[in-house]
Motif scaffolding. Structure first.
Motif, PDB file in Angstrom:
ATOM      1  N   GLU A  75       0.818  -1.220   0.000  1.00 18.41           N
ATOM      2  CA  GLU A  75       0.000   0.000   0.000  1.00 18.41           C
ATOM      3  C   GLU A  75       0.851   1.270   0.000  1.00 18.41           C
ATOM      4  O   GLU A  75       0.522   2.229  -0.706  1.00 18.41           O
ATOM      5  CB  GLU A  75      -0.949   0.013   1.202  1.00 18.41           C
TER       6      GLU A  75
ATOM      7  N   ASN B 219      -7.538   7.377  -4.158  1.00 13.38           N
ATOM      8  CA  ASN B 219      -8.775   8.116  -4.372  1.00 13.38           C
ATOM      9  C   ASN B 219      -9.484   8.260  -3.027  1.00 13.38           C
ATOM     10  O   ASN B 219      -9.863   7.264  -2.421  1.00 13.38           O
ATOM     11  CB  ASN B 219      -9.653   7.382  -5.379  1.00 13.38           C
TER      12      ASN B 219
ATOM     13  N   THR C 196      -9.781   4.267  -1.900  1.00 13.93           N
ATOM     14  CA  THR C 196      -9.238   3.281  -2.836  1.00 13.93           C
ATOM     15  C   THR C 196      -7.755   3.540  -3.047  1.00 13.93           C
ATOM     16  O   THR C 196      -7.377   4.606  -3.523  1.00 13.93           O
ATOM     17  CB  THR C 196      -9.965   3.370  -4.190  1.00 13.93           C
TER      18      THR C 196
ATOM     19  N   THR D 176      -4.990   1.972  -5.233  1.00 12.69           N
ATOM     20  CA  THR D 176      -4.846   1.058  -6.362  1.00 12.69           C
ATOM     21  C   THR D 176      -3.754   0.033  -6.080  1.00 12.69           C
ATOM     22  O   THR D 176      -2.690   0.384  -5.575  1.00 12.69           O
ATOM     23  CB  THR D 176      -4.485   1.859  -7.626  1.00 12.69           C
TER      24      THR D 176
ATOM     25  N   GLU E 261      -5.520  -5.441  -1.059  1.00 13.54           N
ATOM     26  CA  GLU E 261      -6.885  -5.276  -1.551  1.00 13.54           C
ATOM     27  C   GLU E 261      -7.148  -3.772  -1.676  1.00 13.54           C
ATOM     28  O   GLU E 261      -6.866  -3.002  -0.758  1.00 13.54           O
ATOM     29  CB  GLU E 261      -7.835  -5.903  -0.530  1.00 13.54           C
ATOM     30  N   ALA E 262      -7.711  -3.327  -2.788  1.00 15.68           N
ATOM     31  CA  ALA E 262      -7.822  -1.894  -3.081  1.00 15.68           C
ATOM     32  C   ALA E 262      -8.755  -1.143  -2.134  1.00 15.68           C
ATOM     33  O   ALA E 262      -8.421  -0.064  -1.663  1.00 15.68           O
ATOM     34  CB  ALA E 262      -8.300  -1.699  -4.519  1.00 15.68           C
ATOM     35  N   GLY E 263      -9.910  -1.686  -1.825  1.00 15.41           N
ATOM     36  CA  GLY E 263     -10.904  -0.918  -1.081  1.00 15.41           C
ATOM     37  C   GLY E 263     -11.113  -1.344   0.356  1.00 15.41           C
ATOM     38  O   GLY E 263     -12.165  -1.078   0.920  1.00 15.41           O
TER      39      GLY E 263
END
Length: 154
Positions: free
Chosen positions: A37, A47, A66, A68, A79-81
Motif C-alpha cells: 500500500e 482516491n 481506494t 490502487t 486489496e484496493a478498497g
C-alpha cells in the motif's frame, strides 16, 4: 530527466469534501497499512472521494478510500478498497466519538500525505452536510474571490 516513480512529496486532497460538508475540526492520523500500500501511495494512486470514517469498539476506521494495487505486486498485493485503522490518541478518539454521535455530523478524510519522516498520514475532518443552497453560496463566494483576484492582477 525523468520523474522518479516514488515520491515523498505526496499531497492527495479530497476537494469534494469541502464542497459537500462544512468542515469544523481537523485531525491528523496515522494509518495502518499492509504490504504494497505504501508503494501505491508514493506513486500517488489514491482516491479519497468516497471515504468516510466510523467507530468500531473504540477504534476509528476509514472506509471507501481506494488505494490502487501496486503494479509490480505479486500475490501478496493488497486489496484496493479495504477498511484501514486510523491511529489517534485516545483523547482525540473520545472527542471524535462524541461528535459522531451528534446528529448531522460525520468524519471524512480530506487529505493524504507523507510527512517528513516518510510515514503516510491522513487528515480527517468533522463535517456537517451542506444543503443545496449552502453549496450554491460556496460556489458564488469562490467565483467572486476569483474575479477579485483577476482584477487585482490587471
Amino acid at each position: 530527466m525523468t520523474k522518479p516513480r516514488f515520491s515523498n512529496d505526496i499531497n492527495i486532497k479530497n476537494r469534494q469534501a469541502g464542497y459537500e460538508y462544512e468542515l469544523l475540526d481537523r485531525y491528523v492520523a496515522g494509518m495502518v497499512l499492509r504490504g504494497t500500500e505504501i508503494k501505491s501511495i508514493r506513486e500517488g494512486k489514491v482516491n479519497l472521494q468516497d471515504g468516510y470514517c466510523y467507530m468500531n469498539r473504540g477504534e476509528l476506521f476509514v472506509k471507501g478510500i481506494t488505494i490502487t494495487p501496486y503494479a509490480q505486486g505479486t500475490h501478496y498485493n493488497h486489496e484496493a478498497g479495504r477498511e484501514r485503522k486510523l491511529l489517534l490518541k485516545r483523547s482525540e478518539i473520545k472527542k471524535l466519538e462524541g461528535k459522531m454521535e451528534e446528529k448531522g455530523l460525520t468524519v471524512v478524510p480530506t487529505r493524504l500525505f507523507i510527512n517528513d519522516r516518510g510515514l503516510a498520514k491522513i487528515e480527517i475532518a468533522v463535517g456537517r452536510g451542506k444543503k443545496l443552497h449552502d453549496k450554491r453560496d460556496t460556489m458564488r463566494e469562490r467565483d467572486a474571490k476569483r474575479e477579485l483576484d483577476r482584477l487585482k492582477l490587471k
